[in-house]
Design a protein around this motif. Structure first.
Motif, PDB file in Angstrom:
ATOM      1  N   GLU A  42      43.130  43.092  39.421  1.00  0.00           N
ATOM      2  CA  GLU A  42      44.001  44.231  39.753  1.00  0.00           C
ATOM      3  C   GLU A  42      43.369  45.059  40.887  1.00  0.00           C
ATOM      4  O   GLU A  42      44.072  45.647  41.701  1.00  0.00           O
ATOM      5  N   PHE A  43      42.053  45.094  40.921  1.00  0.00           N
ATOM      6  CA  PHE A  43      41.381  45.962  41.886  1.00  0.00           C
ATOM      7  C   PHE A  43      40.595  45.213  42.960  1.00  0.00           C
ATOM      8  O   PHE A  43      39.811  45.817  43.673  1.00  0.00           O
ATOM      9  N   CYS A  44      40.780  43.896  43.078  1.00  0.00           N
ATOM     10  CA  CYS A  44      40.117  43.181  44.168  1.00  0.00           C
ATOM     11  C   CYS A  44      40.803  43.549  45.479  1.00  0.00           C
ATOM     12  O   CYS A  44      42.008  43.405  45.627  1.00  0.00           O
ATOM     13  N   THR A  45      39.998  44.047  46.432  1.00  0.00           N
ATOM     14  CA  THR A  45      40.574  44.553  47.681  1.00  0.00           C
ATOM     15  C   THR A  45      40.595  43.501  48.793  1.00  0.00           C
ATOM     16  O   THR A  45      41.080  43.764  49.879  1.00  0.00           O
ATOM     17  N   GLY A  46      39.994  42.347  48.539  1.00  0.00           N
ATOM     18  CA  GLY A  46      39.943  41.317  49.588  1.00  0.00           C
ATOM     19  C   GLY A  46      38.951  41.652  50.689  1.00  0.00           C
ATOM     20  O   GLY A  46      39.183  41.344  51.852  1.00  0.00           O
ATOM     21  N   CYS A  47      37.809  42.241  50.327  1.00  0.00           N
ATOM     22  CA  CYS A  47      36.865  42.739  51.350  1.00  0.00           C
ATOM     23  C   CYS A  47      35.940  41.665  51.902  1.00  0.00           C
ATOM     24  O   CYS A  47      35.155  41.940  52.801  1.00  0.00           O
TER      25      CYS A  47
ATOM     26  N   PRO B 129      51.312  41.039  50.856  1.00  0.00           N
ATOM     27  CA  PRO B 129      52.173  42.000  50.163  1.00  0.00           C
ATOM     28  C   PRO B 129      53.639  41.581  50.169  1.00  0.00           C
ATOM     29  O   PRO B 129      54.123  41.078  51.167  1.00  0.00           O
TER      30      PRO B 129
ATOM     31  N   PHE C 268      55.012  47.277  45.120  1.00  0.00           N
ATOM     32  CA  PHE C 268      54.528  46.145  45.913  1.00  0.00           C
ATOM     33  C   PHE C 268      53.586  45.270  45.103  1.00  0.00           C
ATOM     34  O   PHE C 268      52.810  45.778  44.283  1.00  0.00           O
TER      35      PHE C 268
ATOM     36  N   PHE D 175      50.449  42.923  45.771  1.00  0.00           N
ATOM     37  CA  PHE D 175      49.455  42.600  46.800  1.00  0.00           C
ATOM     38  C   PHE D 175      48.167  42.287  46.047  1.00  0.00           C
ATOM     39  O   PHE D 175      47.435  43.186  45.640  1.00  0.00           O
TER      40      PHE D 175
ATOM     41  N   CYS E  29      29.977  42.665  45.200  1.00  0.00           N
ATOM     42  CA  CYS E  29      31.419  42.961  45.109  1.00  0.00           C
ATOM     43  C   CYS E  29      31.652  44.461  45.272  1.00  0.00           C
ATOM     44  O   CYS E  29      31.247  45.259  44.427  1.00  0.00           O
ATOM     45  N   GLN E  30      32.274  44.830  46.376  1.00  0.00           N
ATOM     46  CA  GLN E  30      32.404  46.265  46.679  1.00  0.00           C
ATOM     47  C   GLN E  30      33.334  46.991  45.712  1.00  0.00           C
ATOM     48  O   GLN E  30      33.178  48.177  45.469  1.00  0.00           O
ATOM     49  N   ALA E  31      34.318  46.260  45.183  1.00  0.00           N
ATOM     50  CA  ALA E  31      35.252  46.909  44.264  1.00  0.00           C
ATOM     51  C   ALA E  31      34.724  46.891  42.826  1.00  0.00           C
ATOM     52  O   ALA E  31      35.365  47.447  41.938  1.00  0.00           O
ATOM     53  N   ALA E  32      33.569  46.270  42.642  1.00  0.00           N
ATOM     54  CA  ALA E  32      32.953  46.166  41.308  1.00  0.00           C
ATOM     55  C   ALA E  32      33.927  45.565  40.294  1.00  0.00           C
ATOM     56  O   ALA E  32      34.108  46.086  39.200  1.00  0.00           O
ATOM     57  N   VAL E  33      34.545  44.456  40.670  1.00  0.00           N
ATOM     58  CA  VAL E  33      35.527  43.844  39.768  1.00  0.00           C
ATOM     59  C   VAL E  33      35.034  42.511  39.215  1.00  0.00           C
ATOM     60  O   VAL E  33      35.773  41.825  38.520  1.00  0.00           O
TER      61      VAL E  33
END
Lengths: 114, 744
Positions: free
Chosen positions: A15-20, A47, A55, A57, A86-90
């Motif tokens: 849900e919180f992976c930002t694709g960084c 998206p 949306f 995404f 992992c920057q989003a810590a997911v």
């Protein structure tokens, strides 16, 4: 990978992976992977607009057959490089059964690449 | 230790090193800021430090400018040449004829200005032709006169125990305005803190022309027309005030000029803003209500706030919005941040060393905010005009330290190129041979990277150090270069033995509140000063210890009294961009897109990292976004190379189709050059071929001198063909005198 015959895995709260790209880069650097090779690859959906006006995404990092769950790092007591960076810590790493207990909400997935 | 191979964050990293060489890097899990996390630029740090293209020793130009012919010289020889030139210019033209420039932030916000002021004795330190200081400085200047302090979203970054801290709470709403903080790494703000907060319940309102990942997760996405931010911000104020959603207690006790502000924003009804800003009216109303009704809410803003002519007015409105909703310096709101332990080194560091009669000659000194010390540096646009016209005095020397203006920072890059060619003497200090160095430099000096230098960082907390663990050929730290040159020019202002000795002095003098020496800070690694909320209630903001804000009236100034004294409008205002669908409708028929630029990518920091194979694997080419149907009408399909053109020039990028872009808006990347292409002119690493700044303007600023239209030009788009690509922009600019359709 196994320690005490336990199977280890990655739990991803997508849900919180930002694709960084941090996991992908960390893996390539850690495992010295060549151009075009990936130990983990981020897949993307969207998206796109849903009927309720919201949306979709989504990014999901998928470990490939080149993933060894950073065996060398883990043996030194560290986290796999993708998990640590992992920057989003997911991303979480651990025995499958422990991770399964953490599945508490939608949009979570466990991968057992090794 | 701390690093930043190219960013503003200040993340903690661990280096592994062997024989003076870094052999590994990873995030420091004990660092409260990033908690072990890193972005791909840091993770791939080794490719940058050990790259074969890195500059290894000082170079002197032997061919013509632009030919890329150099000979290796010693540091002593380089210093001798520079000292002789500086002395000659000081004697024959005055020290003000020397301009020193630098790139953006990182750990270099006080060193180059110190060199300029203290060694060159010139007041003309500035950024690399960043028109209107349009990055953070308009916001910072407004915050200076309005609150006396900067603010940031309360992500608990001020507490060592972070999200566990009992005083902290997550904002109910975060309003993200003109920023994509995840790749943007702005101003000491780790962007993924926003995701941490989302995981802790914060909801988002996002103002952005693009459906970014954050916008897609937002409760309200306001798809704004680039350049109309000031109007939208005033509409937010209008709704919060007319619907009585403001904090009467805070407004009554702590602010100044509320009635005048209310009167000013009355005309900015949701209907009016909706039609000007191309934002859905209901979304605007609901978003403003959500922000106004929230128990705590915070604004995270980006350079889009600065990058329009009314940039300061936008910042003023948003600052006022935080204030009147009672979200200033409260848990889960916007916290007032100060430099850690009072280590306030900034662009004014060393200005007192400029002789008084020279200091008043600073270019742009006529702007009151600058004159009164709310902005320290010279005005970039005034520097350009001085080079072009020789007035009020000629510019004879440029010192460019880690800035690559023609690739990145300069608005109207072809014009800046022509001007820079006219300057007699130019020194470039950088990590790599850049297009700027090839085009203009007489001397090129190799800079050390973060693993090769000592340093500390105070944006904003904690105070933290950089530790030198490696060396690279003859590269020197920015501080050592400045110190060694300074000692030769004005030794009385450079008493320190070396880079580390200077930091010791700084710790004991400029960060004395910490009570630590540099070595002691190194032992601690990260040091958090005590933080308190609602500092205005406790007398913690003003030097006299009285409650209130550190401003002219002691109140938070919704109406800026000082502006009124200086003959400036004390309240927010709106002005259409010089060229826009409404100010120049006929021109808009010919150039039917509003173009915004500067969107950030994870792979790059501005013009950096283009030579890194790994980063380029993710992002090989420059990308522009265009609405899917608008593209179809132009016969453009996904991945096509397209020309983007207006009356200033043109550039090419690859099209990425996006059904959620407004069909009247396009979005382009900045900072592109191609280290793999020929360095010598006319190619110049292809620096003008894909450069969005072929289309932007210099010298179109607001009345304060701040703000420039980087993000709101108009343009047309057409497919690249063999026929229309005969003459590339780099050749056009370097060999053919620029674009023929530029009308001065």
């Amino acid at each position: 990978m196994s320690k005490n015959n336990e199977r280890y895995a990655l739990l991803i709260n997508y849900e919180f992976c930002t694709g960084c790209h941090s996991c992908e880069t960390a893996c390539k650097v850690e495992n010295n992977l060549t151009h075009g090779q990936w130990g983990i690859k981020v897949a993307q959906d969207g998206p796109r607009k849903l009927e309720n006006g919201k949306f979709e995404f989504i990014h999901v990092p998928i470990p490939t057959s080149l993933c060894n769950l950073c065996e060398d790092r883990v043996n030194k007591g560290k986290l796999p490089s993708c998990v640590q960076h992992c920057q989003a810590a997911v991303m979480s790493f651990g025995p499958v059964e422990e991770l399964a207990e953490k599945i508490s909400k939608p949009q979570m997935v466990i991968f057992t690449p090794v | 230790m701390w690093t930043g191979p190219g960013c503003h964050n200040g993340c903690g990293v661990i280096y592994y090193h062997k024989d003076n060489e870094v052999v590994g890097i990873e995030g420091d899990v004990n660092n409260p800021i990033n908690q072990g996390r890193l972005c791909m630029r840091c993770i791939n740090y080794l490719e940058s430090t050990n790259h074969p293209d890195r500059l290894k020793w000082p170079l002197k130009r032997i061919g013509e400018r632009g030919e890329n012919k150099w000979e290796r010289i010693s540091w002593d020889e380089a210093y001798d040449i520079i000292v002789e030139k500086v002395r000659d210019i000081q004697k024959n033209y005055g020290p003000e004829s020397i301009v020193a420039m630098e790139g953006t932030g990182r750990n270099i916000v006080w060193q180059v200005n110190y060199l300029c002021y203290s060694a060159f004795q010139s007041p003309n330190f500035t950024l690399g032709f960043l028109s209107g200081d349009s990055c953070y400085m308009p916001r910072a200047a407004v915050e200076g006169v309005t609150n006396g302090d900067f603010f940031l979203v309360d992500c608990s970054q001020q507490f060592e125990d972070r999200y566990e801290n009992p005083e902290w709470r997550a904002p109910e709403y975060i309003l993200i305005w003109g920023s994509n903080p995840l790749p943007a790494n702005a101003d000491g703000f780790f962007g993924h803190w926003i995701v941490d907060l989302m995981q802790r319940g914060s909801k988002l309102i996002v103002v952005d022309p693009k459906l970014t990942w954050l916008a897609s997760k937002a409760e309200y996405w306001l798809r704004i027309r680039p350049g109309s931010d000031a109007a939208l911000a005033m509409a937010f104020l209008n709704i919060v005030i007319t619907e009585d959603l403001y904090d009467h207690d805070f407004v009554g006790k702590w602010t100044n000029g509320f009635d005048a502000l209310a009167e000013r924003v009355k005309e900015w009804t949701p209907e009016r803003a909706s039609s000007i800003c191309w934002v859905d009216k209901d979304t605007l109303i609901h978003a403003a209500r959500a922000f106004g009704n929230a128990e705590c809410a915070a604004i995270h803003w980006g350079v889009a706030v600065d990058m329009s002519v009314p940039g300061v007015a936008t910042a003023q409105s948003l600052n006022s919005l935080v204030a009147i909703t009672g979200n200033m310096d409260v848990p889960g709101g916007n916290i007032l941040v100060q430099y850690a332990y009072g280590q306030g080194l900034a662009y004014n560091y060393g200005f007192e060393n400029v002789p008084e009669e020279v200091a008043v000659k600073r270019l742009g000194n006529e702007y009151p905010l600058r004159q009164m010390g709310f902005g320290a540096n010279a005005h970039e646009d005034a520097v350009l005009e001085a080079i072009e016209s020789g007035k009020p005095y000629p510019i004879k020397m440029l010192w460019l330290q880690t800035t690559n203006p023609i690739a990145n920072m300069a608005g109207e890059a072809p014009r800046v190129y022509a001007a820079m060619k006219k300057v007699d003497f130019c020194v470039v200090v950088d990590l790599y041979m850049t297009p700027t160095a090839v085009a203009f430099a007489d001397i090129v000096l190799p800079a050390a990277m973060s693993s090769e230098r000592w340093g500390n960082r105070n944006w904003y907390t904690p105070l933290r150090t950089i530790t030198k663990v490696a060396e690279y050929y003859e590269a020197k730290s920015d501080e050592d270069i400045i110190l060694e040159l300074g000692k030769r020019l004005q030794p009385e202002f450079f008493p320190w033995k070396d880079n580390k000795d200077w930091y010791d002095w700084i710790m004991l003098n400029e960060a004395f509140e910490s009570g630590m020496t540099f070595d002691e800070l190194q032992e601690k690694v990260y040091s958090f000063p005590k933080f308190e909320y609602k500092k205005y209630e406790k007398g913690l903001l003003r030097p006299d210890g009285e409650p209130g804000f550190n401003t002219y009236t002691g109140k938070l100034e919704l109406k800026i009294e000082l502006y009124e004294k200086w003959g400036l409008d004390p309240l927010p205002w709106y002005q259409e961009p010089r060229e826009s669908p409404y100010s120049t409708p006929e021109l808009f028929e010919e150039y039917p897109f509003v173009m915004t630029t500067g969107n950030r990518a994870y792979e790059f920091f501005h013009s950096e990292h283009r030579q890194l194979k790994l980063n380029r694997e993710f992002h090989p080419d420059p990308i522009m976004d265009i609405n899917t149907e608008a593209a179809a009408k132009l016969g453009i399909t996904e991945g096509d190379w397209v020309w983007i053109e207006n009356r200033k020039g043109r550039f090419k990028q690859r099209a990425r189709l996006d059904e959620f872009m407004d069909p009247r808006v396009i979005r382009a990347e900045h900072g592109w050059w191609f280290p793999e292409k020929e360095a010598a002119e006319p190619s110049l690493f292809g620096v003008f071929d894909s450069n969005c700044n072929n289309l932007t303007s210099m010298c179109d600023n607001g009345p304060t001198g701040y703000g420039a239209p980087y993000k709101n030009q108009i343009a047309k788009v057409y497919k690249c063909t063999e026929e229309n690509s005969q003459i590339m922009p780099s050749t056009q600019v370097t060999r053919l005198g620029g674009f023929p359709y530029v009308k001065k």
